[in-house]
Design a protein around this motif. Structure first.
Motif, mmCIF file in Angstrom:
data_model
loop_
_atom_site.group_PDB
_atom_site.id
_atom_site.type_symbol
_atom_site.label_atom_id
_atom_site.label_comp_id
_atom_site.label_asym_id
_atom_site.label_seq_id
_atom_site.Cartn_x
_atom_site.Cartn_y
_atom_site.Cartn_z
ATOM 1 N N TRP A 12 5.727 8.011 -0.770
ATOM 2 C CA TRP A 12 5.860 6.548 -0.784
ATOM 3 C C TRP A 12 5.783 5.976 0.628
ATOM 4 N N ASN A 45 6.718 3.468 3.676
ATOM 5 C CA ASN A 45 8.009 2.992 4.142
ATOM 6 C C ASN A 45 7.780 2.006 5.300
ATOM 7 N N ASP A 63 6.462 -8.346 -5.497
ATOM 8 C CA ASP A 63 6.521 -7.286 -4.486
ATOM 9 C C ASP A 63 5.403 -6.272 -4.642
ATOM 10 N N GLU A 117 4.554 -1.974 -4.119
ATOM 11 C CA GLU A 117 4.984 -0.600 -3.824
ATOM 12 C C GLU A 117 3.726 0.242 -3.683
ATOM 13 N N HIS A 127 1.985 4.335 -2.464
ATOM 14 C CA HIS A 127 2.148 5.687 -1.919
ATOM 15 C C HIS A 127 0.828 6.248 -1.401
#
Ligand code: OGA
Ligand code: MN
Length: 208
Positions: free
Chosen positions: A72, A74, A104, A106, A108
């Motif tokens: 993921w 960061n 939002d 996210e 990876h």
């Protein structure tokens, strides 16, 4: 490699207008070459682990479905932060133009080594996930194999995307089944998802 990265306004336009018309877009040279290179260097420093498909303790079954390894992103990492900031601009623009209510993102890193694949799947199911838009950005170029194949809702082939450094693909998560064909050389990407608030989704579309 040298190329002119368009102004931010141009960049957003190049992504948004095909997306608005067809629900997906494939844009080459979509992220600046220096950022792409920095991400490519960075992913090689990361500890990537075998990806799962959402259930615990089903590792063998997962490996029939997908073989990539992931980590993921960061925001504490400055290079990863730059990518997340670029995606935040895209999020804002998509909200303004397409009223998507994205809240939002996210993402990876993913590595597919020789023979790795990801079988045909959807990234979200209507009413059961808050993923709205899927994004895939390629960090290196695979001369052959390891293509991303996108299908339409009827299962017909829409397009085959060769992983190429700097290419960005954006598509509606619950609309387009897709798969990653077996790679023959190592292929690095960032897969990311813009999400919206699922309770809002419940209210907009109660019949589902
Ligand atoms: C995913 C995915 C596609 C790609 O991670 O869900 O579909 O080309 N990735 O890496
Ligand atoms: Mn996917």
């Amino acid at each position: 490699m040298s190329y002119q990265w368009p102004s931010l306004t141009n960049w957003l336009e190049q992504l948004a207008s095909p997306f608005y018309q067809q629900g997906y877009v494939v844009l080459e040279q979509a992220i600046p070459a220096d950022l792409c290179w920095a991400l490519y260097q960075d992913v090689q420093q990361q500890q990537l682990t075998a990806a799962g498909v959402g259930r615990q303790g089903q590792h063998q079954l997962d490996k029939q479905i997908r073989r990539d390894q992931t980590a993921w992103l960061n925001p504490d990492n400055p290079v990863q932060l730059q990518y997340l900031q670029l995606m935040a601009k895209l999020q804002q623009d998509m909200n303004q133009r397409c009223f998507l209510g994205l809240i939002d993102f996210e993402a990876h890193y993913a590595r597919y080594q020789q023979g790795d694949f990801y079988q045909k799947h959807l990234d979200a199911f209507v009413g059961r996930s808050n993923r709205v838009l899927s994004t895939v950005c390629y960090l290196n170029t695979a001369e052959q194999d390891g293509e991303l194949v996108l299908y339409n809702e009827q299962g017909q082939l829409l397009t085959k995307v060769q992983p190429k450094a700097g290419t960005l693909v954006v598509f509606e998560s619950c609309r387009f089944p897709h798969e990653v064909l077996p790679a023959s050389e190592t292929r690095y990407s960032i897969a990311g998802w813009f999400r919206h608030n699922s309770s809002i989704q419940g209210r907009i579309d109660p019949a589902r």
